[in-house]
Structures are given as C-alpha cells and as structure tokens.
Design an enzyme around this catalytic site. Structure first.
Site, PDB file in Angstrom:
ATOM      1  CG  HIS A  22      -4.122 -12.452   5.653  1.00 50.49           C
ATOM      2  ND1 HIS A  22      -4.931 -10.823   5.767  1.00 50.49           N
ATOM      3  CD2 HIS A  22      -4.197 -12.646   6.839  1.00 50.49           C
ATOM      4  CE1 HIS A  22      -5.250 -10.490   6.429  1.00 50.49           C
ATOM      5  NE2 HIS A  22      -4.819 -11.430   7.354  1.00 50.49           N
ATOM      6  N   GLY A  32      -1.528   1.405   4.399  1.00 53.09           N
ATOM      7  CA  GLY A  32      -2.596   1.398   3.754  1.00 53.09           C
ATOM      8  C   GLY A  32      -3.080   0.335   3.922  1.00 53.09           C
TER       9      GLY A  32
HETATM   10  N1  APR Z   1      -2.423   4.651   0.210  1.00 53.44           N
HETATM   11  C1  APR Z   1      -2.517   4.650   1.480  1.00 53.44           C
HETATM   12  N2  APR Z   1      -3.180   3.312   1.789  1.00 53.44           N
HETATM   13  C2  APR Z   1      -4.574   3.503   1.193  1.00 53.44           C
HETATM   14  C3  APR Z   1      -4.556   4.509  -0.096  1.00 53.44           C
HETATM   15  C4  APR Z   1      -3.989   4.828  -0.601  1.00 53.44           C
HETATM   16  N3  APR Z   1      -3.513   4.895  -1.955  1.00 53.44           N
HETATM   17  N4  APR Z   1      -6.460   3.546  -0.463  1.00 53.44           N
HETATM   18  C5  APR Z   1      -7.135   3.678   0.743  1.00 53.44           C
HETATM   19  N5  APR Z   1      -5.648   3.198   1.476  1.00 53.44           N
HETATM   20  C6  APR Z   1      -6.625   2.323   3.190  1.00 53.44           C
HETATM   21  C7  APR Z   1      -7.628   3.009   3.329  1.00 53.44           C
HETATM   22  O1  APR Z   1      -7.746   4.394   3.736  1.00 53.44           O
HETATM   23  C8  APR Z   1      -8.087   2.259   4.472  1.00 53.44           C
HETATM   24  O2  APR Z   1      -7.040   2.322   5.935  1.00 53.44           O
HETATM   25  O3  APR Z   1      -6.069   2.045   2.597  1.00 53.44           O
HETATM   26  C9  APR Z   1      -6.905   0.431   4.152  1.00 53.44           C
HETATM   27  C10 APR Z   1      -7.250  -0.445   3.321  1.00 53.44           C
HETATM   28  O4  APR Z   1      -7.942  -1.292   4.000  1.00 53.44           O
HETATM   29  P1  APR Z   1      -8.864  -2.335   4.344  1.00 53.44           P
HETATM   30  O5  APR Z   1      -9.803  -2.101   3.028  1.00 53.44           O
HETATM   31  O6  APR Z   1      -9.675  -2.890   4.948  1.00 53.44           O
HETATM   32  O7  APR Z   1      -7.687  -3.314   3.610  1.00 53.44           O
HETATM   33  P2  APR Z   1      -6.360  -4.140   5.050  1.00 53.44           P
HETATM   34  O8  APR Z   1      -6.607  -3.376   5.820  1.00 53.44           O
HETATM   35  O9  APR Z   1      -5.962  -4.621   4.178  1.00 53.44           O
HETATM   36  O10 APR Z   1      -7.480  -5.191   5.413  1.00 53.44           O
HETATM   37  C11 APR Z   1      -7.274  -6.797   5.901  1.00 53.44           C
HETATM   38  O11 APR Z   1      -8.694  -7.688   5.606  1.00 53.44           O
HETATM   39  O12 APR Z   1     -10.350  -8.809   4.633  1.00 53.44           O
HETATM   40  C12 APR Z   1      -9.869  -9.436   5.060  1.00 53.44           C
HETATM   41  O13 APR Z   1      -8.049 -10.575   4.236  1.00 53.44           O
HETATM   42  C13 APR Z   1      -8.525  -9.342   3.531  1.00 53.44           C
HETATM   43  O14 APR Z   1      -6.247  -8.982   4.359  1.00 53.44           O
HETATM   44  C14 APR Z   1      -7.134  -8.310   4.455  1.00 53.44           C
HETATM   45  C15 APR Z   1      -7.515  -7.724   5.538  1.00 53.44           C
END
Ligand code: APR
Length: 261
Positions: A135, A204
């Site tokens: 991204h 994560g």
């Molecule tokens: N360690 C591991 N995982 C964690 C922690 C932690 N300390 N804290 C939160 N999480 C997990 C949450 O449970 C969740 O499943 O991280 C995940 C974050 O999910 P999202 O907020 O959806 O982020 P992500 O999966 O990276 O989103 C993907 O969506 O909007 C777009 O471009 C944006 O790159 C992003 C993409």
C-alpha cells in the site's frame, strides 16, 4: 455473541513453540503484516472498536479520481491539512519489539520476505531489508509517469504539483489511494512471494482487504502452513495451522528467543 474466552498462558506458549518449530523447518518463510503490528508503536489500527476508520469513517473511494482531476489541489490540501491523527502518530512512532524481532529473524536467515500493508516505514527502520509495501510508504513519492520513487524530503515542493526529477512526470504520494490500482511492481513481487513461500506468517491484519489477504491463501492452497499472530479472530483464523492469540510485540520476540537457542 459472547466474545471467546482469552486463551490460557499455556495455550499461547504452546502456539509460540509450534510457530518457532515451523519457522525453523521452513526454507522460504514470508510475512504479511498489517496495522496491528504497529499498534504497540502507538499507530491506530483501522477497524474494530478502536479503529480510526470506525471512529472517523473510511476515506471516500474517489481519492484516486480526485487526485487525477486536480493534482495541484490535492497537493495543496495534503500540505495544508497534513496533520491528521494517523500522520502525527506515524511521525512519532518507533519500531516496536515485533518489527525488531522480524528483522532479527531475517538476519538469522529464518524469514525471507515481508509484505506489509502498512505505510509507516517501521519495518525498514527496524532493519528489515526484503520488503514489499503493497500500500506504499508515507515517506515516499511516486511518479505517475515512470513509476520512480523518491523520499518525500528530497523533492522540491516549490512547484505544485511536484514533478519527477527523472522524467518530469507528476509526482503523487507513494501511499496507494482508495480507488488506485496497486503498483505493478509491488503486486508482481507479492504474488511471486506467495507462489514460492513454504510458510506464511500473518501478523496484525484483519485480512479483509484484497489483494493483500489473498497472498496467504495462495500459499496455503499450495500446502504452506499458516501462522496467525493476532489477539483477535480474523477471516484467516479458520484456515490457520497455528494461532497465537497475543499481541505481536509479545509473540514475535518470544519466537525469536526460542530460535536463537
Ligand atoms: N498485535 C497484533 N495484532 C493486533 C494488535 C497487536 N498488538 N492490535 C490489534 N491487532 C489486530 C486487530 O485484531 C486486527 O485484526 O490488527 C488487525 C488490524 O486490522 P485493520 O485495522 O483492519 O488493519 P489492516 O488489516 O492492516 O487493514 C488493511 O485496510 O484501510 C486499509 O490501507 C488500509 O492497509 C490497510 C488495510
């Protein structure tokens, strides 16, 4: 629906040992990381109860279209209103033990590539060398014409929109905008990694955004075991071979400790 009970200490420790054993056995381990790996660096995740999209609403899907319509206006707005919660958190953030642990595993020859959905540059600052930013990267700009990337600090913003020092094309942020196609080079490398991985660690990420969420599935379908590190259940949990229901900042260093012995 009742939240599942948190796993016991023994369950987490057993999963960490199982993950370490799979990593030791693998010859091409690939990581897919998401916002959760940077949560312990103070950068908000996007979804879930504390997510920035949950609190502020997702950006409109026409970001890419608006940029193409008037790149100069986009740049002026980005500079005048650049101090968002996310950008301020990224500016303050430091790599946490999870980023550092992945760089250690790469150093030990135990993981070969990181595909990150994060734009915060924390994997690189922790020392990871083999990385694909699916991204983009908030600290870089990318040329709309030749695709060349430069560090944001190295280009002149005297002229709007800024132009590529190589070919004179219009520069945009390297961050992939909503509605923008994933850059060809990042997409090609990510699919290549998914095709050769013999182990995938998903750390994560809620695994709801494609094509990123596809890469571990492609590897899994080829027979690669899947390790999930996430304190909460995700779309990939039901196909994961090992689930470490813990924060990345605890789980990754614990795996490194075992593999250093
Ligand atoms: N360690 C591991 N995982 C964690 C922690 C932690 N300390 N804290 C939160 N999480 C997990 C949450 O449970 C969740 O499943 O991280 C995940 C974050 O999910 P999202 O907020 O959806 O982020 P992500 O999966 O990276 O989103 C993907 O969506 O909007 C777009 O471009 C944006 O790159 C992003 C993409």
């Amino acid at each position: 629906m009742q939240d599942p009970l948190p796993p016991s200490r023994d369950e987490v420790d057993r999963a960490i040992r199982q993950a370490a054993a799979l990593i030791r056995k693998a010859s091409h381990a690939v990581v897919l990381s998401g916002a959760g790996i940077s949560a312990e660096s103070g950068i908000p995740i996007y979804r879930g109860a504390t997510g920035i999209w949950t609190r502020q609403g997702e950006p409109t899907i026409d970001g890419w279209e608006l940029f193409n319509t008037d790149p100069e206006r986009w740049w002026r707005l980005a500079i005048d209103h650049g101090d968002t919660e996310l950008s301020l958190a990224i500016a303050r953030a430091m790599p946490n033990p999870a980023h550092i642990g992945l760089a250690d595993l790469e150093q030990l020859g135990l993981i070969q590539h990181v595909i990150t959905q994060n734009i915060d540059n924390l994997h690189q600052r922790a020392g990871t060398k083999h990385i694909t930013e699916i991204h983009g990267n908030r600290l870089k700009v990318r040329c709309m014409n030749c695709g060349g990337r430069d560090r944001l600090g190295t280009i002149s913003l005297d002229r709007m929109p800024p132009l590529c020092p190589e070919c004179g094309g219009i520069l945009k942020t390297d961050v992939v905008m909503f509605g923008e196609p994933i850059p060809e080079d990042a997409l090609r490398e990510s699919y290549r990694q998914a095709a050769i991985a013999d182990l995938f660690l998903v750390i994560g990420t809620s695994a709801v955004v494609y094509p990123a969420a596809d890469f571990p599935i492609i590897a899994k379908r080829r027979g690669a075991p899947l390790i999930e590190i996430n304190p909460f259940e995700t779309n990939l949990s039901e196909v994961a071979d090992v689930i470490i229901r813990a924060n990345a900042g605890e789980a990754v260093p614990a795996i490194v400790d075992i593999l250093r012995r």
